[in-house]
Design a protein around this motif. Structure first.
Motif, PDB file in Angstrom:
ATOM      1  N   ALA A 280       2.255  -3.507  -2.132  1.00  0.00           N
ATOM      2  CA  ALA A 280       2.829  -3.856  -3.434  1.00  0.00           C
ATOM      3  C   ALA A 280       3.186  -2.565  -4.161  1.00  0.00           C
ATOM      4  CB  ALA A 280       1.815  -4.661  -4.248  1.00  0.00           C
TER       5      ALA A 280
ATOM      6  N   GLY B  85       4.959  -1.051  -7.916  1.00  0.00           N
ATOM      7  CA  GLY B  85       5.561  -1.248  -9.236  1.00  0.00           C
ATOM      8  C   GLY B  85       6.532  -0.115  -9.515  1.00  0.00           C
ATOM      9  N   GLY B  86       6.128   0.798 -10.395  1.00  0.00           N
ATOM     10  CA  GLY B  86       7.015   1.910 -10.758  1.00  0.00           C
ATOM     11  C   GLY B  86       6.935   3.089  -9.822  1.00  0.00           C
ATOM     12  N   ASN B  87       6.022   3.043  -8.838  1.00  0.00           N
ATOM     13  CA  ASN B  87       5.813   4.154  -7.897  1.00  0.00           C
ATOM     14  C   ASN B  87       5.481   5.460  -8.619  1.00  0.00           C
ATOM     15  OD1 ASN B  87       5.611   5.394  -5.414  1.00  0.00           O
ATOM     16  ND2 ASN B  87       7.811   5.614  -5.077  1.00  0.00           N
ATOM     17  N   THR B  88       4.691   5.340  -9.686  1.00  0.00           N
ATOM     18  CA  THR B  88       4.241   6.550 -10.395  1.00  0.00           C
ATOM     19  C   THR B  88       2.782   6.877 -10.095  1.00  0.00           C
ATOM     20  OG1 THR B  88       3.452   5.389 -12.378  1.00  0.00           O
ATOM     21  CG2 THR B  88       5.788   6.008 -12.329  1.00  0.00           C
ATOM     22  N   GLY B  89       2.157   6.109  -9.220  1.00  0.00           N
ATOM     23  CA  GLY B  89       0.762   6.375  -8.874  1.00  0.00           C
ATOM     24  C   GLY B  89       0.628   7.781  -8.295  1.00  0.00           C
TER      25      GLY B  89
ATOM     26  N   THR C 286       4.494   0.160 -14.302  1.00  0.00           N
ATOM     27  CA  THR C 286       4.575  -1.269 -14.633  1.00  0.00           C
ATOM     28  C   THR C 286       3.197  -1.813 -15.050  1.00  0.00           C
ATOM     29  OG1 THR C 286       4.056  -1.892 -12.361  1.00  0.00           O
ATOM     30  CG2 THR C 286       6.402  -1.619 -12.906  1.00  0.00           C
TER      31      THR C 286
ATOM     32  N   THR D 101      -4.376  -0.425 -10.845  1.00  0.00           N
ATOM     33  CA  THR D 101      -5.122   0.845 -10.799  1.00  0.00           C
ATOM     34  C   THR D 101      -6.132   0.951 -11.939  1.00  0.00           C
ATOM     35  OG1 THR D 101      -3.387   1.936 -12.096  1.00  0.00           O
ATOM     36  CG2 THR D 101      -3.218   2.130  -9.701  1.00  0.00           C
TER      37      THR D 101
ATOM     38  N   GLY E 247      -6.066   4.359 -17.165  1.00  0.00           N
ATOM     39  CA  GLY E 247      -6.703   4.815 -18.407  1.00  0.00           C
ATOM     40  C   GLY E 247      -5.641   5.251 -19.391  1.00  0.00           C
TER      41      GLY E 247
ATOM     42  N   ILE F  46      -0.471  -8.883  -7.692  1.00  0.00           N
ATOM     43  CA  ILE F  46      -0.546  -9.378  -9.066  1.00  0.00           C
ATOM     44  C   ILE F  46       0.884  -9.705  -9.506  1.00  0.00           C
ATOM     45  CG2 ILE F  46      -1.127  -8.758 -11.447  1.00  0.00           C
ATOM     46  CD1 ILE F  46      -3.138  -6.687 -10.095  1.00  0.00           C
TER      47      ILE F  46
ATOM     48  N   GLU G 195      -9.346   7.633 -13.206  1.00  0.00           N
ATOM     49  CA  GLU G 195      -8.394   6.614 -13.646  1.00  0.00           C
ATOM     50  C   GLU G 195      -7.223   6.395 -12.698  1.00  0.00           C
ATOM     51  OE1 GLU G 195      -6.873   7.883 -17.460  1.00  0.00           O
ATOM     52  OE2 GLU G 195      -5.855   9.614 -16.614  1.00  0.00           O
TER      53      GLU G 195
HETATM   54  C1  LIG Z   1       3.581  11.770 -15.620  1.00  0.00           C
HETATM   55  C2  LIG Z   1       2.475  10.823 -15.236  1.00  0.00           C
HETATM   56  C3  LIG Z   1       1.401  10.632 -16.096  1.00  0.00           C
HETATM   57  C4  LIG Z   1       0.376   9.732 -15.761  1.00  0.00           C
HETATM   58  N1  LIG Z   1      -0.659   9.574 -16.640  1.00  0.00           N
HETATM   59  C5  LIG Z   1      -1.644   8.721 -16.323  1.00  0.00           C
HETATM   60  C6  LIG Z   1      -2.745   8.541 -17.225  1.00  0.00           C
HETATM   61  O1  LIG Z   1      -2.834   9.170 -18.275  1.00  0.00           O
HETATM   62  N2  LIG Z   1      -3.700   7.647 -16.867  1.00  0.00           N
HETATM   63  C7  LIG Z   1      -3.646   6.937 -15.699  1.00  0.00           C
HETATM   64  O2  LIG Z   1      -4.543   6.138 -15.451  1.00  0.00           O
HETATM   65  N3  LIG Z   1      -2.621   7.098 -14.826  1.00  0.00           N
HETATM   66  C8  LIG Z   1      -1.638   7.975 -15.111  1.00  0.00           C
HETATM   67  N4  LIG Z   1      -0.610   8.158 -14.227  1.00  0.00           N
HETATM   68  C9  LIG Z   1      -0.625   7.460 -12.930  1.00  0.00           C
HETATM   69  C10 LIG Z   1       0.220   6.161 -12.900  1.00  0.00           C
HETATM   70  O3  LIG Z   1       1.184   6.145 -13.875  1.00  0.00           O
HETATM   71  C11 LIG Z   1      -0.666   4.975 -13.047  1.00  0.00           C
HETATM   72  O4  LIG Z   1      -1.523   4.915 -11.936  1.00  0.00           O
HETATM   73  C12 LIG Z   1       0.082   3.632 -13.136  1.00  0.00           C
HETATM   74  O5  LIG Z   1      -0.912   2.692 -13.402  1.00  0.00           O
HETATM   75  C13 LIG Z   1       0.847   3.234 -11.891  1.00  0.00           C
HETATM   76  O6  LIG Z   1       1.745   2.169 -12.213  1.00  0.00           O
HETATM   77  P1  LIG Z   1       2.981   1.855 -11.245  1.00  0.00           P
HETATM   78  O7  LIG Z   1       3.639   0.620 -11.710  1.00  0.00           O
HETATM   79  O8  LIG Z   1       3.841   3.043 -11.123  1.00  0.00           O
HETATM   80  O9  LIG Z   1       2.206   1.561  -9.888  1.00  0.00           O
HETATM   81  P2  LIG Z   1       2.568   2.081  -8.430  1.00  0.00           P
HETATM   82  O10 LIG Z   1       2.549   3.569  -8.393  1.00  0.00           O
HETATM   83  O11 LIG Z   1       3.774   1.429  -7.936  1.00  0.00           O
HETATM   84  O12 LIG Z   1       1.306   1.539  -7.608  1.00  0.00           O
HETATM   85  C14 LIG Z   1       0.024   2.054  -7.844  1.00  0.00           C
HETATM   86  C15 LIG Z   1      -0.996   1.225  -7.050  1.00  0.00           C
HETATM   87  O13 LIG Z   1      -1.036  -0.103  -7.565  1.00  0.00           O
HETATM   88  C16 LIG Z   1      -0.651  -1.051  -6.559  1.00  0.00           C
HETATM   89  N5  LIG Z   1       0.196  -2.041  -7.215  1.00  0.00           N
HETATM   90  C17 LIG Z   1       1.291  -1.825  -7.979  1.00  0.00           C
HETATM   91  N6  LIG Z   1       1.750  -2.983  -8.470  1.00  0.00           N
HETATM   92  C18 LIG Z   1       0.939  -3.958  -8.002  1.00  0.00           C
HETATM   93  C19 LIG Z   1       0.905  -5.375  -8.158  1.00  0.00           C
HETATM   94  N7  LIG Z   1       1.788  -6.023  -8.915  1.00  0.00           N
HETATM   95  N8  LIG Z   1      -0.065  -6.065  -7.517  1.00  0.00           N
HETATM   96  C20 LIG Z   1      -0.999  -5.428  -6.764  1.00  0.00           C
HETATM   97  N9  LIG Z   1      -1.010  -4.088  -6.584  1.00  0.00           N
HETATM   98  C21 LIG Z   1      -0.053  -3.362  -7.200  1.00  0.00           C
HETATM   99  C22 LIG Z   1       0.062  -0.250  -5.490  1.00  0.00           C
HETATM  100  O14 LIG Z   1      -0.058  -0.877  -4.220  1.00  0.00           O
HETATM  101  C23 LIG Z   1      -0.657   1.075  -5.571  1.00  0.00           C
HETATM  102  O15 LIG Z   1      -1.872   1.017  -4.839  1.00  0.00           O
HETATM  103  C24 LIG Z   1       0.422   9.046 -14.535  1.00  0.00           C
HETATM  104  C25 LIG Z   1       1.507   9.236 -13.673  1.00  0.00           C
HETATM  105  C26 LIG Z   1       2.511  10.110 -14.007  1.00  0.00           C
HETATM  106  C27 LIG Z   1       3.657  10.278 -13.067  1.00  0.00           C
END
Ligand SMILES: Cc1cc2nc3c(=O)[nH]c(=O)nc-3n(C[C@H](O)[C@H](O)[C@H](O)COP(=O)(O)OP(=O)(O)OC[C@H]3O[C@@H](n4cnc5c(N)ncnc54)[C@H](O)[C@@H]3O)c2cc1C
Length: 466
Positions: free
Chosen positions: A69, A71-75, A146, A153, A156, A212, A418
């Motif tokens: 899965a 979302g925004g691929n920012t993990g 997202t 994740t 935080g 989710i 986090e």
């Molecule tokens: C500049 C920057 C700053 C950041 N600051 C913080 C911060 O302050 N605190 C913090 O906690 N994180 C931070 N992050 C990390 C990141 O943004 C978070 O982890 C965010 O929660 C990931 O969201 P995403 O939609 O990009 O998820 P993704 O990167 O796409 O996925 C992250 C994980 O969640 C899973 N996933 C995604 N969507 C779903 C779904 N719908 N159902 C089940 N599993 C799913 C994926 O399989 C993967 O394991 C930061 C990242 C960047 C690039």
């Protein structure tokens, strides 16, 4: 060329426009934000609703093909892109949630809203703000991350000191489990003791237990307009002393962040910013307080005699926040510039009384490590959560990560505060979790995902190929 039978089936289910197989087009999904982690996918699918997600999961499950899965691929721990796991059923299908953009009306009585997993954090903030509400989680990647990703994740971010982590905001969830069944519990009841808390379990599960599709979230009334101060400090103990003084004097804290001098310099370099204070300091503390935006909430015990700058209006607040918010990006761009690679990004927490000592030990461990070109620490001081950035060592150098994570484990800290475990910290989970805890987690995984098709190689994998 004949398409893989599963790809043909997925095209039938979603329409060919929403099944991507071109490697060039898929690259934005198979390479992660840090550029440290990448993988190979059979296809990227973009379902439009929960029924389509369930259909995709069923089809993949029937073919034994894993699902990642995304979302925004920012993990930042490699969990959002496919890992190579021998015996896991070939290259996974990446299930992008970005079309799951349901936004239900805000329930003004309960102060809750139900949103699709693909809604970005930034869009949710804007949506609820128009209706006089605020969502309590915020982070620098807000315009790409997202809601599904932040829940998966248990993100935080910068408001934990005021509102807690994402798990504290989740009052209900809808998800598709590995067998294609849909669990939906979105009533958001204040009182609901009807057995296991599936929303709590799926929060922080990193895509390993299901997809989710929607979440019910708790909202807050907006805080009073805020003031932001950047304060130069010389030691970690001094930064903690200031934080304690603010708490002791009842300063209404919204954020307490810290950035070291290396990080400040890289942010300045990345965005052509000036040094914001009178003189240089090893650390810069950012405090944001809800005081009506007049700066009057900063008691003399916190600011007097300090090298400080205060921002009162939106423009000034954003200007002062920029140094902290640019940290991750600044280290990544420096890594590309001087090392042609990716920065190592380690997110850890230690008990607050041990933070100063832990920061010193980590710095000592990095001093003299082969190839380190820059090393910096920034993070959420109020939560004992620091982000350690290391530029220079090759992306697959796990020894440099291990040195930091073992130090954190020795201080009784968490190897992931986090960002999650992802692929990056699979081998370090035992530093923060007991064998009994890990075996309970494995039992849950085995019960819900007996064939191991959900995000193999992430969180609980015994072995992951690089
Ligand atoms: C500049 C920057 C700053 C950041 N600051 C913080 C911060 O302050 N605190 C913090 O906690 N994180 C931070 N992050 C990390 C990141 O943004 C978070 O982890 C965010 O929660 C990931 O969201 P995403 O939609 O990009 O998820 P993704 O990167 O796409 O996925 C992250 C994980 O969640 C899973 N996933 C995604 N969507 C779903 C779904 N719908 N159902 C089940 N599993 C799913 C994926 O399989 C993967 O394991 C930061 C990242 C960047 C690039």
């Amino acid at each position: 060329m004949t398409a893989h039978p599963l790809v043909e089936r997925l095209m039938t289910l979603l329409g060919p426009d929403h099944v991507l197989t071109d490697p060039g087009v898929m690259q934005g999904y198979t390479l992660d934000w840090t550029r440290r982690w990448s993988g190979v996918a059979l296809a990227v699918v973009r379902p439009a609703d929960t029924a389509q997600v369930a259909a995709v999961v069923l089809a993949c499950s029937a073919s034994g093909v894993p699902i990642v899965a995304q979302g925004g691929n920012t993990g930042l721990v490699g969990g959002s892109v496919p890992a190579v796991v021998p015996g896991a059923g070939g290259p996974p299908v990446i299930l992008s949630t970005r079309r799951l953009t349901r936004l239900d009306p805000v329930d003004d009585v309960s102060g809750q809203v139900t949103v699709g997993a693909g809604v970005t954090l930034g869009d949710l903030h804007r949506y609820v703000a128009h209706q006089g509400w605020e969502y309590g989680v915020d982070l620098a990647a807000r315009d790409s991350a997202t809601i599904g990703g932040t829940v998966a994740t248990n993100a935080g971010g910068i408001r934990v000191i005021a509102h807690g982590m994402t798990r504290s905001q989740v009052t209900g969830i809808e998800a598709v489990l590995p067998d294609g069944s849909v669990v939906e519990h979105l009533a958001g009841l204040a009182k609901d003791n009807t057995g296991y808390d599936l929303a709590g379990l799926l929060t922080g599960s990193e895509g390993t237990l299901g997809v989710i599709t929607a979440v019910r979230l708790r909202l807050h009334r907006p805080h009073a307009p805020s003031s932001v101060a950047l304060i130069g400090v010389d030691t970690w103990d001094d930064a903690l002393h200031l934080l304690h003084a603010a708490v002791r004097h009842g300063v209404p804290l919204l954020a307490a962040e810290v950035t070291d001098e290396t990080g400040m310099e890289l942010a300045m370099r990345c965005a052509s910013l000036p040094w914001p204070l009178e003189t240089r300091h090893p650390l810069v503390l950012l405090l944001e307080i809800a005081d009506g935006g007049e700066g009057g909430g900063f008691v003399p015990q916190v600011l007097d005699g300090r090298d400080v700058v205060v921002g009162l209006d939106a423009g000034e607040r954003a200007r002062l926040w920029a140094y902290r918010e640019l940290q991750s990006e600044a280290f990544s761009s420096y890594a590309t510039e001087v090392a042609g690679g990716a920065a190592h990004k380690l997110d850890v927490s230690v008990p607050l009384p041990k933070l100063a000592e832990a920061a010193t030990v980590i710095r000592e461990r990095m001093a003299g490590y082969p190839g380190v070109k820059a090393f910096g620490v920034f993070g959420h001081l109020g939560d004992g959560n620091i982000h350690v950035e290391i530029v220079g060592p090759a992306p697959d150098d796990e020894e440099v990560d291990r040195r930091v994570l073992e130090a954190v484990g020795a201080f009784g800290g968490s190897v992931s505060a986090e960002h999650g475990i992802g692929r990056a910290k699979v081998g370090a989970l035992h530093l923060s979790r007991s064998l009994a805890e890990m075996s309970a987690m494995r039992a849950i995984k085995q019960a819900l995902d007996p064939r191991g098709i959900m995000n193999p190689g992430v969180l609980l994998a015994d072995r992951v190929a690089p």
